[in-house]
Design a protein around this motif. Structure first.
Motif, mmCIF file in Angstrom:
data_model
loop_
_atom_site.group_PDB
_atom_site.id
_atom_site.type_symbol
_atom_site.label_atom_id
_atom_site.label_comp_id
_atom_site.label_asym_id
_atom_site.label_seq_id
_atom_site.Cartn_x
_atom_site.Cartn_y
_atom_site.Cartn_z
ATOM 1 N N PRO A 93 6.485 -5.135 -6.975
ATOM 2 C CA PRO A 93 7.902 -5.157 -7.360
ATOM 3 C C PRO A 93 8.790 -4.562 -6.271
ATOM 4 O O PRO A 93 8.381 -3.676 -5.517
ATOM 5 C CB PRO A 93 7.935 -4.312 -8.636
ATOM 6 N N GLN A 94 10.025 -5.062 -6.208
ATOM 7 C CA GLN A 94 10.978 -4.647 -5.183
ATOM 8 C C GLN A 94 11.919 -3.571 -5.741
ATOM 9 O O GLN A 94 12.549 -3.771 -6.785
ATOM 10 C CB GLN A 94 11.805 -5.864 -4.734
ATOM 11 N N PRO A 95 12.037 -2.425 -5.085
ATOM 12 C CA PRO A 95 13.012 -1.427 -5.532
ATOM 13 C C PRO A 95 14.411 -2.024 -5.576
ATOM 14 O O PRO A 95 14.881 -2.587 -4.577
ATOM 15 C CB PRO A 95 12.901 -0.323 -4.471
ATOM 16 N N VAL A 96 15.079 -1.911 -6.707
ATOM 17 C CA VAL A 96 16.355 -2.598 -6.881
ATOM 18 C C VAL A 96 17.423 -2.069 -5.926
ATOM 19 O O VAL A 96 18.320 -2.820 -5.507
ATOM 20 C CB VAL A 96 16.826 -2.506 -8.350
ATOM 21 N N ARG A 97 17.311 -0.807 -5.531
ATOM 22 C CA ARG A 97 18.315 -0.256 -4.620
ATOM 23 C C ARG A 97 18.269 -0.921 -3.246
ATOM 24 O O ARG A 97 19.251 -0.898 -2.505
ATOM 25 C CB ARG A 97 18.130 1.252 -4.476
ATOM 26 N N THR A 98 17.143 -1.522 -2.893
ATOM 27 C CA THR A 98 17.067 -2.200 -1.594
ATOM 28 C C THR A 98 17.927 -3.457 -1.579
ATOM 29 O O THR A 98 18.301 -3.923 -0.495
ATOM 30 C CB THR A 98 15.614 -2.564 -1.225
ATOM 31 N N VAL A 99 18.219 -4.003 -2.750
ATOM 32 C CA VAL A 99 19.017 -5.230 -2.794
ATOM 33 C C VAL A 99 20.449 -4.987 -3.251
ATOM 34 O O VAL A 99 21.280 -5.891 -3.179
ATOM 35 C CB VAL A 99 18.356 -6.306 -3.677
ATOM 36 N N THR A 100 20.747 -3.765 -3.719
ATOM 37 C CA THR A 100 22.114 -3.476 -4.159
ATOM 38 C C THR A 100 22.875 -2.601 -3.172
ATOM 39 O O THR A 100 24.113 -2.601 -3.179
ATOM 40 C CB THR A 100 22.116 -2.784 -5.529
ATOM 41 N N GLU A 101 22.163 -1.847 -2.331
ATOM 42 C CA GLU A 101 22.857 -0.991 -1.360
ATOM 43 C C GLU A 101 23.433 -1.831 -0.223
ATOM 44 O O GLU A 101 22.782 -2.760 0.275
ATOM 45 C CB GLU A 101 21.906 0.061 -0.791
ATOM 46 N N PRO A 102 24.650 -1.527 0.233
ATOM 47 C CA PRO A 102 25.278 -2.284 1.328
ATOM 48 C C PRO A 102 24.671 -1.934 2.676
ATOM 49 O O PRO A 102 24.254 -0.800 2.913
ATOM 50 C CB PRO A 102 26.745 -1.841 1.258
ATOM 51 N N GLU B 227 0.815 -1.220 0.000
ATOM 52 C CA GLU B 227 0.000 0.000 0.000
ATOM 53 C C GLU B 227 0.847 1.268 0.000
ATOM 54 O O GLU B 227 0.321 2.371 -0.197
ATOM 55 C CB GLU B 227 -0.956 0.012 1.202
ATOM 56 N N ARG B 228 2.177 1.127 0.177
ATOM 57 C CA ARG B 228 3.069 2.282 0.123
ATOM 58 C C ARG B 228 3.821 2.356 -1.214
ATOM 59 O O ARG B 228 4.801 3.088 -1.345
ATOM 60 C CB ARG B 228 4.060 2.236 1.283
ATOM 61 N N ALA B 229 3.359 1.602 -2.206
ATOM 62 C CA ALA B 229 4.049 1.542 -3.502
ATOM 63 C C ALA B 229 4.002 2.860 -4.257
ATOM 64 O O ALA B 229 4.786 3.072 -5.183
ATOM 65 C CB ALA B 229 3.461 0.428 -4.363
ATOM 66 N N GLU B 230 3.085 3.741 -3.882
ATOM 67 C CA GLU B 230 2.998 5.037 -4.549
ATOM 68 C C GLU B 230 4.051 6.021 -4.048
ATOM 69 O O GLU B 230 4.196 7.115 -4.596
ATOM 70 C CB GLU B 230 1.599 5.631 -4.353
ATOM 71 N N GLU B 231 4.795 5.643 -3.027
ATOM 72 C CA GLU B 231 5.801 6.532 -2.452
ATOM 73 C C GLU B 231 7.122 6.445 -3.214
ATOM 74 O O GLU B 231 8.165 6.102 -2.664
ATOM 75 C CB GLU B 231 6.018 6.194 -0.975
ATOM 76 N N ASP B 232 7.091 6.719 -4.517
ATOM 77 C CA ASP B 232 8.290 6.724 -5.357
ATOM 78 C C ASP B 232 9.160 5.500 -5.108
ATOM 79 O O ASP B 232 10.292 5.618 -4.603
ATOM 80 C CB ASP B 232 9.105 7.997 -5.105
ATOM 81 N N ARG C 291 18.575 2.067 2.815
ATOM 82 C CA ARG C 291 18.612 3.067 3.872
ATOM 83 C C ARG C 291 17.197 3.500 4.263
ATOM 84 O O ARG C 291 16.890 3.627 5.457
ATOM 85 C CB ARG C 291 19.435 4.282 3.447
ATOM 86 N N GLU C 292 16.328 3.724 3.280
ATOM 87 C CA GLU C 292 14.961 4.135 3.577
ATOM 88 C C GLU C 292 14.203 3.047 4.321
ATOM 89 O O GLU C 292 13.411 3.314 5.227
ATOM 90 C CB GLU C 292 14.222 4.526 2.301
ATOM 91 N N HIS C 293 14.435 1.784 3.938
ATOM 92 C CA HIS C 293 13.795 0.678 4.648
ATOM 93 C C HIS C 293 14.319 0.587 6.079
ATOM 94 O O HIS C 293 13.556 0.350 7.025
ATOM 95 C CB HIS C 293 14.023 -0.627 3.900
ATOM 96 N N THR C 294 15.622 0.780 6.234
ATOM 97 C CA THR C 294 16.213 0.756 7.580
ATOM 98 C C THR C 294 15.661 1.889 8.432
ATOM 99 O O THR C 294 15.317 1.689 9.608
ATOM 100 C CB THR C 294 17.745 0.866 7.487
ATOM 101 N N ASP C 295 15.565 3.084 7.857
ATOM 102 C CA ASP C 295 15.034 4.231 8.592
ATOM 103 C C ASP C 295 13.609 3.955 9.087
ATOM 104 O O ASP C 295 13.240 4.337 10.209
ATOM 105 C CB ASP C 295 15.017 5.472 7.704
ATOM 106 N N ALA C 296 12.813 3.290 8.231
ATOM 107 C CA ALA C 296 11.419 3.004 8.601
ATOM 108 C C ALA C 296 11.348 2.067 9.801
ATOM 109 O O ALA C 296 10.536 2.266 10.716
ATOM 110 C CB ALA C 296 10.675 2.398 7.406
ATOM 111 N N VAL C 297 12.178 1.026 9.820
ATOM 112 C CA VAL C 297 12.184 0.095 10.949
ATOM 113 C C VAL C 297 12.743 0.781 12.198
ATOM 114 O O VAL C 297 12.222 0.620 13.300
ATOM 115 C CB VAL C 297 12.988 -1.173 10.612
#
Length: 246
Positions: free
Chosen positions: A154-163, A41-46, A53-59
């Motif tokens: 779909p999964q943002p590709v940066r979530t799987v490529t960022e260290p 439901e948050r897929a509209e958030e670019d 980093r954004e996923h980490t910040d959310a948690v």
């Protein structure tokens, strides 16, 4: 009462944890399924602009809001943002539960840890498409399979490529691993990894680490939610077996 923060894996949102959360709530606990930025439901958030980093910040924000004493549960990919957040705020976390996943090293990405998946290679316009099927070995019932294909995003590709950024603070936290046998993870496999002597696997034998095995596939929140909820409650109570216990 225990508060469980439930972080999903690739392509999924908080919806994946609904049955587990319902069981935890019925048993008197508090369950908070997480939908990460750019997903469900948050897929509209670019979503293309979202990274690890954004996923980490959310948690991390949820840990700040809901802690201390949280049992932080992460499935598969979810361990990356969950562990990075716990590493920032270890005082908010009572235990980290790894659901059918391992733990990354500092500076490691999902793509580097699991190159066999070829996730970046499948990306289109910055997003990794939802897989066309979940193999039968994972034992997801037809109704849940239909729901997965209807709700997965779909999964943002940066979530799987960022260290991942880790200081090592999380290593002092009690942890529990939940292995799903049909997916190939097991106590026996963990013992083999520890037996290599590599420093990254040393924590597996820590006295504060416990393990459970479930006779199902990689998506236990969809295939065996009641059994998974029971394991999470037992993990929160410090139950489970050590690496070399029978």
């Amino acid at each position: 009462m225990t508060t469980f923060l439930l972080v999903p894996g690739l392509f999924m949102g908080g919806w994946a944890w609904e049955a587990v959360a319902a069981e935890l709530t019925a048993q008197g606990h508090r369950a908070l399924p997480v939908t990460l930025p750019g997903m469900a439901e948050r897929a509209e958030e670019d979503p293309v602009g979202v990274g690890l980093r954004e996923h980490t910040d959310a948690v991390a924000e949820l840990l700040d809001t809901e802690g201390p004493g949280i049992v932080l549960v992460a499935h598969s990919y979810g361990i990356f943002p969950a562990l990075a957040a716990a590493d920032r705020h270890p005082g908010q976390v009572a235990r980290v539960v790894f659901v059918d996943t391992g733990f990354p090293e500092p500076g490691e990405s999902v793509a580097a840890q699991m190159p066999q998946l070829g996730l970046p290679d499948h990306a289109l316009d910055g997003l990794v498409p939802v897989p066309e099927e979940i193999p039968a070995v994972h034992a997801v019932p037809p109704s849940e399979l239909e729901r997965y294909h209807r709700l997965a995003t779909p999964q943002p590709v940066r979530t799987v490529t960022e260290p991942i950024e880790l200081t090592g603070a999380w290593l002092k936290l009690p942890t529990t691993g939940v292995f799903c046998l049909a997916n190939g993870l097991s106590l026996e496999f963990a013992r083999t990894l520890h037996g290599t002597g590599l420093p990254r696997f040393a924590k597996l034998a820590d006295p504060a680490v416990t393990f459970f095995e479930l006779a199902t596939g990689h998506y236990p929140m969809l295939s065996t939610p009641v059994e998974l909820a029971d394991v999470l409650m037992r993990a929160a109570a410090g139950e489970g077996v050590g690496l070399y216990e029978d």
